[in-house]
Design an enzyme around this catalytic site. Structure first.
Site, PDB file in Angstrom:
ATOM      1  N   SER A 137     -42.813  20.820   1.051  1.00 30.10           N
ATOM      2  CA  SER A 137     -42.117  22.036   0.623  1.00 30.10           C
ATOM      3  C   SER A 137     -43.147  23.151   0.476  1.00 30.10           C
ATOM      4  CB  SER A 137     -41.418  21.787  -0.724  1.00 30.10           C
ATOM      5  OG  SER A 137     -40.923  22.985  -1.291  1.00 30.10           O
ATOM      6  N   TYR A 150     -40.827  18.641  -9.365  1.00 34.46           N
ATOM      7  CA  TYR A 150     -40.560  18.623  -7.923  1.00 34.46           C
ATOM      8  C   TYR A 150     -41.804  19.070  -7.167  1.00 34.46           C
ATOM      9  CZ  TYR A 150     -38.438  20.002  -3.447  1.00 34.46           C
ATOM     10  OH  TYR A 150     -38.139  20.148  -2.114  1.00 34.46           O
ATOM     11  N   LYS A 154     -44.246  17.179  -4.302  1.00 24.41           N
ATOM     12  CA  LYS A 154     -44.455  17.757  -2.981  1.00 24.41           C
ATOM     13  C   LYS A 154     -45.931  18.070  -2.719  1.00 24.41           C
ATOM     14  CE  LYS A 154     -40.214  17.486  -1.617  1.00 24.41           C
ATOM     15  NZ  LYS A 154     -39.851  16.562  -0.524  1.00 24.41           N
TER      16      LYS A 154
END
Length: 257
Positions: A137, A150, A154
């Site tokens: 990401s 998150y 990533k």
């Protein structure tokens, strides 16, 4: 030359969103595709593109190994592994920390890539070729205060890709990361209109599939490919880190003496 024609590709998280878009694009480019997902909606995608569906919980090593076996049993080979399965963050890191959800994030977003890499490399290293794409990401390239857990998973994916790539490059294997901005998928949920109202681009999953194909055609390894709304897709330029040599000039002179 089309990098997909005649290839066999495995796509995890292929039942919808980015995974389904990649599966469709790869199939239209001439690839045979195995759709791996915990969601049985992947059966519909597989039928649509003439592929095969295999139920897969990427958080389990055995399921990743089974997905690779499915590709070989049905299509006789495996050339490309797209490790795309992922989930988004829920709650707040400070006010609403949820340990159980944190474990889920790590299990799917990081363990799923670790296990998928291991399963694919078992085939690729023996054969001496193969390509792996892992979905990271933009949050894996910079800070992301809105979803720090998150982002942590990533960043780990990006670091894993860059660190594994040199290990297997001499065996003809490439390992790269896709780093999309906000993509119109269920991970965003009800936040999509609010993000758009801020003037931030929310892209279609097909844009990620386009960059995935470009990354394969490029042939590089250890790269992270941002997926953004402007400019031609190119690998991210990582900054140089400071030298870790204690006495670099002495080391050089001794080596050449």
């Amino acid at each position: 030359m089309n990098p997909l024609d005649g290839k066999v590709a495995l796509v995890t998280g292929g039942a919808g969103g980015i995974g389904a878009a990649i599966g469709r694009r790869f199939a239209s480019g001439g690839a045979k595709v195995v759709i791996a997902d915990i969601d049985v909606a992947g059966e519909t995608i597989a039928r649509e593109i003439g592929g095969v569906f295999v139920p897969t919980d990427v958080a389990r090593l055995a399921d990743n190994l089974a997905a690779v076996r499915t590709a070989i049993e049905h299509f006789g080979n495996l050339d490309i592994a797209v490790l795309n399965a992922g989930i988004g963050e829920r709650g707040s890191f400070v006010e609403d920390f949820r340990p159980e959800h944190y474990r889920d994030l790590v299990s799917v977003n990081l363990d799923g890539v670790v296990y998928g890499l291991h399963a694919a490399l078992g085939v690729f290293t023996e054969r001496g070729s193969g390509a792996i794409l892992a979905t990271s990401s933009l949050a894996g390239l910079s800070e992301s205060p809105m979803n720090p857990l998150y982002a942590a998973t990533k960043h780990a994916v990006t670091g894993l890709v860059r660190s594994v790539a040199p290990i297997v490059s001499e065996q003809g294997i490439t390992v790269n990361a896709l780093c999309p901005t906000f993509i119109d998928t269920p991970i965003l949920g009800e936040a999509t209109p609010y993000i758009s109202d801020l003037g931030v681009a929310v892209l279609r999953p097909e844009r990620v599939a386009e960059v995935a194909e470009l990354a394969l055609a490029h042939g590089g390894t250890g790269q992270a490919w941002p997926v953004v709304p402007h400019g031609e897709p190119t690998p991210f330029a990582f900054p140089e880190i400071p030298s870790i040599m204690s006495e670099p000039h002495r080391q050089i002179s001794e080596a050449t003496a």
